[in-house]
Design an enzyme around this catalytic site. Structure first.
Site, PDB file in Angstrom:
ATOM      1  N   SER A   1       0.745  -1.242  -0.081  1.00  0.00           N
ATOM      2  CA  SER A   1       0.004   0.012  -0.098  1.00  0.00           C
ATOM      3  C   SER A   1       0.863   1.429   0.011  1.00  0.00           C
ATOM      4  CB  SER A   1      -0.794   0.035   1.057  1.00  0.00           C
ATOM      5  OG  SER A   1      -0.413   0.175   2.540  1.00  0.00           O
TER       6      SER A   1
ATOM      7  N   LYS B   1       0.122   4.946   6.779  1.00  0.00           N
ATOM      8  CA  LYS B   1      -0.557   5.748   5.490  1.00  0.00           C
ATOM      9  C   LYS B   1      -0.038   7.072   5.419  1.00  0.00           C
ATOM     10  CE  LYS B   1      -3.036   2.138   4.620  1.00  0.00           C
ATOM     11  NZ  LYS B   1      -2.663   1.180   3.767  1.00  0.00           N
TER      12      LYS B   1
END
Length: 173
Positions: free
Chosen positions: A47, A91
């Site tokens: 990711s 993230k």
């Protein structure tokens, strides 16, 4: 005999006393450092490509006093995922409270979300292979663990703020 062993015998300390005087303060010190200064943790998965390696990076997470007030759009953060409290993820912070975000800019009818107070919007750098705020929605600040500052292994480097200013004029039309 070691210095510690000599001192233990000199003062008549038993192994239980040695444990109390040595191990417990060490554990308290480590606990304090990890809770209030930072930690070192692994990160795996696709990711955050190309910023982080898919095979895994070992990251330094900052948690010094006031770290939340130093967060800026573009920083990497570690957080607990809302749907699985036992799982942590890393993230990029894309929006703060009060900002408006386009959930999927590739859609024919894009949806917009205003980030509520006490929340942030987090997304992975690998847009097509990331479970992030587009799925979870805005993330409460209470789920954030810290700001990623360094990759310490396998290729040591500082993790810079990835914010990019795009010149232009934006409107609601």
């Amino acid at each position: 005999m070691s210095w510690l062993g000599q001192k233990a015998r000199q003062y008549g300390a038993t192994s239980a006393r040695l444990f109390f005087y040595c191990a417990i303060p060490s554990a308290c010190f480590i606990h304090t450092v990890f809770d209030y200064a930072g930690e070192i943790t692994p990160s795996y998965g696709p990711s955050m490509l190309p910023t982080l390696n898919m095979a895994g990076d070992t990251l330094m997470i900052e948690r010094l006093p006031g770290w939340r007030s130093r967060l800026r759009v573009g920083d990497l953060v570690a957080f607990t995922t809302p749907y699985d409290p036992g799982r942590r993820a890393v993230k990029r912070l894309l929006a703060e409270a009060g900002d408006t975000v386009c959930v999927d800019p590739r859609s024919k009818h894009p949806a917009f979300v205003q980030v509520p107070k006490g929340h942030v919007w987090l997304q992975g750098d690998n847009y097509s292979n990331s479970t992030d705020s587009r799925v979870y929605g805005p993330i409460p600040l209470g789920l954030l663990h810290g700001r990623v500052t360094w990759c310490v292994w396998p290729s040591p480097r500082r993790i810079p703020n990835g914010a990019e200013i795009i010149p232009g004029r934006f409107s609601d039309s």
